[in-house]
Design an enzyme around this catalytic site. Structure first.
Site, mmCIF file in Angstrom:
data_model
loop_
_atom_site.group_PDB
_atom_site.id
_atom_site.type_symbol
_atom_site.label_atom_id
_atom_site.label_comp_id
_atom_site.label_asym_id
_atom_site.label_seq_id
_atom_site.Cartn_x
_atom_site.Cartn_y
_atom_site.Cartn_z
ATOM 1 C CG ASP A 13 -28.387 -3.126 6.784
ATOM 2 O OD1 ASP A 13 -28.091 -4.141 6.237
ATOM 3 O OD2 ASP A 13 -27.515 -2.637 7.560
ATOM 4 C CG ASN A 65 -23.643 -10.134 -0.043
ATOM 5 O OD1 ASN A 65 -23.174 -9.552 -1.252
ATOM 6 N ND2 ASN A 65 -23.903 -8.984 0.800
ATOM 7 N N GLY A 94 -18.837 -12.249 0.639
ATOM 8 C CA GLY A 94 -18.688 -11.666 1.922
ATOM 9 C C GLY A 94 -19.754 -11.593 2.844
ATOM 10 C CD GLN A 95 -24.960 -15.632 3.678
ATOM 11 O OE1 GLN A 95 -24.366 -16.326 2.705
ATOM 12 N NE2 GLN A 95 -25.705 -15.804 4.405
ATOM 13 C CG HIS A 115 -29.502 -11.147 4.621
ATOM 14 N ND1 HIS A 115 -28.695 -12.357 5.269
ATOM 15 C CD2 HIS A 115 -28.494 -10.243 4.421
ATOM 16 C CE1 HIS A 115 -27.312 -12.138 5.031
ATOM 17 N NE2 HIS A 115 -27.356 -10.716 4.497
ATOM 18 C CG HIS A 162 -28.448 -6.408 1.249
ATOM 19 N ND1 HIS A 162 -27.857 -5.845 2.447
ATOM 20 C CD2 HIS A 162 -27.733 -7.595 1.421
ATOM 21 C CE1 HIS A 162 -27.247 -6.546 3.160
ATOM 22 N NE2 HIS A 162 -26.984 -7.827 2.640
HETATM 23 P P1 AMP Z 1 -24.405 -9.546 4.663
HETATM 24 O O1 AMP Z 1 -23.124 -8.951 4.313
HETATM 25 O O2 AMP Z 1 -25.095 -9.581 3.157
HETATM 26 O O3 AMP Z 1 -24.701 -10.651 5.503
HETATM 27 O O4 AMP Z 1 -25.330 -8.358 5.290
HETATM 28 C C1 AMP Z 1 -25.606 -8.295 6.717
HETATM 29 C C2 AMP Z 1 -26.517 -7.120 6.842
HETATM 30 O O5 AMP Z 1 -26.888 -7.216 8.152
HETATM 31 C C3 AMP Z 1 -25.251 -5.609 7.014
HETATM 32 O O6 AMP Z 1 -25.907 -4.789 6.114
HETATM 33 C C4 AMP Z 1 -25.571 -5.294 8.403
HETATM 34 O O7 AMP Z 1 -25.661 -3.934 8.415
HETATM 35 C C5 AMP Z 1 -26.863 -5.876 8.742
HETATM 36 N N1 AMP Z 1 -27.105 -6.184 10.324
HETATM 37 C C6 AMP Z 1 -26.394 -6.763 11.197
HETATM 38 N N2 AMP Z 1 -26.887 -6.849 12.144
HETATM 39 C C7 AMP Z 1 -28.208 -6.170 12.307
HETATM 40 C C8 AMP Z 1 -29.150 -5.658 13.239
HETATM 41 N N3 AMP Z 1 -29.028 -6.190 14.536
HETATM 42 N N4 AMP Z 1 -30.105 -5.160 12.737
HETATM 43 C C9 AMP Z 1 -30.166 -4.677 11.460
HETATM 44 N N5 AMP Z 1 -29.274 -4.982 10.521
HETATM 45 C C10 AMP Z 1 -28.300 -5.714 10.896
#
Ligand code: AMP
Length: 124
Positions: A39, A97, A103-104, A110, A112
């Site tokens: 991340d 999420n 909050g997605q 994906h 985490h």
């Molecule tokens: P979500 O809120 O569950 O949609 O999480 C999206 C996640 O993607 C967040 O933890 C961000 O920090 C991560 N993220 C966004 N852009 C990138 C990227 N280019 N490379 C790696 N992680 C990313």
């Protein structure tokens, strides 16, 4: 901004671009089902995102429409990645999420994978 998690799938989302190699990522694992990478804004010493290679908007979409073979493949990959990262002894947290209340932010399903420290009881 949070997304609904319902679609339609937006092929311009950031994870779709990563899958196409249009923007870089720090990849740690790849097989026929998933790509896993660090991340960009880690919330724990280990914070890896595991994404299916196919275009699902969220867990809502994936759980309803992915073939059973793919659900198995993605699930096994998550477990393998956690084990490969040495997280089995002390444990880890999985979060996905899905939709507005979660909050997605990225509309590509994906998971985490968080580890390397003790977390507060959930929800924090
Ligand atoms: P979500 O809120 O569950 O949609 O999480 C999206 C996640 O993607 C967040 O933890 C961000 O920090 C991560 N993220 C966004 N852009 C990138 C990227 N280019 N490379 C790696 N992680 C990313």
């Amino acid at each position: 901004m949070a997304v609904t998690g319902k679609g339609p799938y937006d092929p311009q989302n950031v994870f779709a671009k990563i899958l196409r190699g249009e923007i870089p990522c720090k990849a740690i694992f790849e097989n026929e089902w998933v790509l896993a990478f660090h991340d960009i804004a880690p919330k724990a010493p280990v914070h890896v995102l595991i994404i299916p290679k196919k275009p699902y908007v969220s867990f809502m979409d994936f759980s309803k429409t992915a073939p059973a073979e793919e659900i198995t493949g993605v699930t096994r990959a998550v477990g393998q990645i956690a084990a490969d990262l040495g997280l089995e002894e002390n444990g880890y947290r999985l979060v996905t999420n899905a939709g507005l209340h979660s909050g997605q932010e990225v509309p590509h399903f994906h998971i985490h994978l968080l580890g390397g420290k003790a977390f507060p009881a959930f929800p924090a």
